[in-house]
Motif scaffolding. Sequence first.
Motif, PDB file in Angstrom:
ATOM      1  N   THR A 113       0.899  -1.289  -0.086  1.00  0.00           N
ATOM      2  CA  THR A 113      -0.069   0.002  -0.163  1.00  0.00           C
ATOM      3  C   THR A 113       0.792   1.383  -0.085  1.00  0.00           C
ATOM      4  O   THR A 113       0.145   2.338  -0.522  1.00  0.00           O
ATOM      5  CB  THR A 113      -0.840  -0.103   1.181  1.00  0.00           C
ATOM      6  OG1 THR A 113      -0.080   0.014   2.385  1.00  0.00           O
ATOM      7  CG2 THR A 113      -1.690  -1.248   1.366  1.00  0.00           C
ATOM      8  N   THR A 117      -0.695   0.446   7.367  1.00  0.00           N
ATOM      9  CA  THR A 117      -2.203  -0.263   6.937  1.00  0.00           C
ATOM     10  C   THR A 117      -2.685  -1.242   7.891  1.00  0.00           C
ATOM     11  O   THR A 117      -1.965  -2.301   8.269  1.00  0.00           O
ATOM     12  CB  THR A 117      -2.178  -1.029   5.472  1.00  0.00           C
ATOM     13  OG1 THR A 117      -1.771   0.140   4.604  1.00  0.00           O
ATOM     14  CG2 THR A 117      -3.342  -1.290   5.144  1.00  0.00           C
ATOM     15  N   LEU A 160      -6.009  -7.865   0.873  1.00  0.00           N
ATOM     16  CA  LEU A 160      -6.582  -6.576   0.572  1.00  0.00           C
ATOM     17  C   LEU A 160      -7.736  -6.700  -0.831  1.00  0.00           C
ATOM     18  O   LEU A 160      -8.585  -6.022  -0.486  1.00  0.00           O
ATOM     19  CB  LEU A 160      -5.455  -5.727   0.156  1.00  0.00           C
ATOM     20  CG  LEU A 160      -4.714  -5.178   1.179  1.00  0.00           C
ATOM     21  CD1 LEU A 160      -3.429  -4.617   0.799  1.00  0.00           C
ATOM     22  CD2 LEU A 160      -5.144  -4.240   2.368  1.00  0.00           C
TER      23      LEU A 160
END
Length: 283
Positions: A113, A117, A160
């Motif tokens: 990312t 996160t 994710l």
Amino acid sequence: MADARGGGLERSCRPGEWVEAGGPVDGVELFRARLRGRPYGRHRHDVYAVGVTEVGVQAFEYRGTVERSLPGQVFVLHPDEPHDGRADGPGVFGYRQIYVAPARIADALPAVTGRPTPLPFAAPVTDDPSLARAVRVAFEGTPEPLALDALVLRLAEGLLRCGAGSRVRAVPPCRVDLPAVERGREFLASRLAVVRSTEVEAVTGLDRFQFARQFRFVHGTSPYRYSVMRRLDVARRRLREGRPLAETALAVGFADQAHFTRTFKAAFGMPPGRYASLNRTRG
């Protein structure tokens, strides 16, 4: 679904049923099973369980509902979430799954990312061919450090993507430290033994996940795969020179001839003995 350490497995396996576990190694454990009926009572574990249903339909009560995973589908169980596990029907259900420590996923997420996160909360059942393939491939080789790093990175990316109630997240552009990546590549190419993640970090100045991501961006493969293929290149040369198989396997960093044979065949489409024989015939 299962707790490979025994929690939740209510009775021993009946004929035709089996379980198989490997690890844990560096926060990663592999687990496969073929089971019937309702083998798992309600339980929970402190790791992610990411798996693929292979045979039959498996059902599990999770977060207040009954989920069902069909062959080829991915299931994800979040750490510390109570669940059970059973066949959805009279036949066998089978699956393979990976237990991975949350800390391993947390370490990998910033490489995906580009920022700190939170741990992802993935949908319990989904169709994600890339994540399914990552799970399957994990069972094909020996859990060497760089292979585990690549696996954890793929799992983090998949978790994710499978975030419950969210769209697929775009992966930000990869920033590449080319001198560091090249130092790492040269180091991998020079080693005929298993390479440890800490060694790569020391050589490159990048953490293992940054290096894995940047290396793939530049070279189109993982550091682990690159390392294995360079070792196999040396092995092919030795076999063409008539060196014995067992000696060659040890020389290029494989613990035994069987592992060497499996890896060689997976890379080149034939076992090393056949390769050596063909080269002797040609000569």
